[in-house]
Design a protein around this motif. Sequence first.
Motif, PDB file in Angstrom:
ATOM      1  N   GLU A 207      86.602  18.678  23.390  1.00 49.54           N
ATOM      2  CA  GLU A 207      87.425  18.897  22.210  1.00 49.54           C
ATOM      3  C   GLU A 207      88.189  17.616  21.863  1.00 49.54           C
ATOM      4  OE1 GLU A 207      87.600  21.458  20.165  1.00 49.54           O
ATOM      5  OE2 GLU A 207      85.972  22.393  21.334  1.00 49.54           O
ATOM      6  N   PRO A 208      88.180  17.193  20.604  1.00 49.75           N
ATOM      7  CA  PRO A 208      88.910  15.990  20.212  1.00 49.75           C
ATOM      8  C   PRO A 208      90.371  15.992  20.641  1.00 49.75           C
ATOM      9  CG  PRO A 208      87.461  16.659  18.439  1.00 49.75           C
ATOM     10  CD  PRO A 208      87.405  17.750  19.469  1.00 49.75           C
ATOM     11  N   LEU A 209      91.026  17.163  20.602  1.00 47.49           N
ATOM     12  CA  LEU A 209      92.434  17.234  20.982  1.00 47.49           C
ATOM     13  C   LEU A 209      92.622  16.907  22.460  1.00 47.49           C
ATOM     14  CD1 LEU A 209      95.293  17.792  20.073  1.00 47.49           C
ATOM     15  CD2 LEU A 209      94.930  20.227  20.566  1.00 47.49           C
ATOM     16  N   ALA A 210      91.709  17.393  23.298  1.00 47.19           N
ATOM     17  CA  ALA A 210      91.799  17.104  24.735  1.00 47.19           C
ATOM     18  C   ALA A 210      91.578  15.613  24.995  1.00 47.19           C
ATOM     19  CB  ALA A 210      90.770  17.940  25.498  1.00 47.19           C
ATOM     20  N   ILE A 211      90.632  15.024  24.274  1.00 42.14           N
ATOM     21  CA  ILE A 211      90.372  13.582  24.416  1.00 42.14           C
ATOM     22  C   ILE A 211      91.588  12.790  23.943  1.00 42.14           C
ATOM     23  CG2 ILE A 211      88.907  11.681  23.668  1.00 42.14           C
ATOM     24  CD1 ILE A 211      86.653  13.778  23.269  1.00 42.14           C
ATOM     25  N   ALA A 212      92.183  13.221  22.843  1.00 42.76           N
ATOM     26  CA  ALA A 212      93.367  12.543  22.307  1.00 42.76           C
ATOM     27  C   ALA A 212      94.516  12.573  23.309  1.00 42.76           C
ATOM     28  CB  ALA A 212      93.800  13.185  20.998  1.00 42.76           C
TER      29      ALA A 212
END
Length: 317
Positions: A207-212
């Motif tokens: 998920e992009p949020l987790a990577i962010a």
Amino acid sequence: MTAVPTMRPDGERPDGHLIDRMPACRGRLTADAPLAGVTWFRAGGPAEVMFRPADAEDLADFLSALPAEVPVTVLGVASNLLVRDGGIPGVVIRLGRGFADIRAEGMEVNAGAGALDINAATVARDAGIRGLEFLSGIPGTVGGALRMNGGAYGRETKDVLVSAEGVTRTGERLSLSLGDMGFTYRHSAVPADVIFTAAVFRGEPDEPLAIARRMAEIAEARAESQPVRARTGGSTFKNPPGHKAWELIDQAGCRGLAIGDAQVSEKHCNFLINQGGASAAELEALGEEVRRRVFETSGVTLDWEIKRVGVPKEPTP
């Protein structure tokens, strides 16, 4: 190299300047190009000739026609580089806009060698590709990461690279697999005259949020432990086997050590800092003094991680 004025009073270049021997190109050529302003140390002399190729084809054509005796030096964003005060003889190649494109396809990120590492990590984040977050902690370009097997926060370039492209000194275009790179700690076995032009990285879905969040953690860790707002060249010395360079430097009593305006960082003593007016000679002399003291106290020889290029400044008569 002796500095030569780019223009005579009558508006013409002096006879015999190297730039007059340069092959035709679509990119930009500049004589006696100042480099101090583009290095992170804000120190060093000029490039005898600066070449900014339009694209990889322009670079290959230029190199194939460049006289063999002319030395070539590649410059990225000069974040881990010390240019000596006499400047760099020959041609300095700086990869610009034509080498900065980044795109995500599936779980792969295709990036030009002139692209910033943090931008490659950002594109991967937005595409939901996990594994390239560590690149956001490396203040350099993709080309530099390929040359040095750049790494941070537990990962290295070798862990995510699929393939790379480059151009030899004679203008030959190369395609290189991960195995061709010969990666070891902060080193690639690819011949030094190969100029990397692009790379393909592969990650895993997330998920992009987790990577962010992971990228934010890296940014916070860097700000807390490194002098990120100072005029510095990043990690100065490689970690010797079984040791951490900063610990050896600290144990040798070098934290805060200074020569002129060159200083060992109080915050992270594997970083050298230009406090304002340090010359490249002072920064290099400070690094050598640190190496001497570390060897004297521990018996360990520190190897430079920062790349030092160019020639010393000729003494004033």
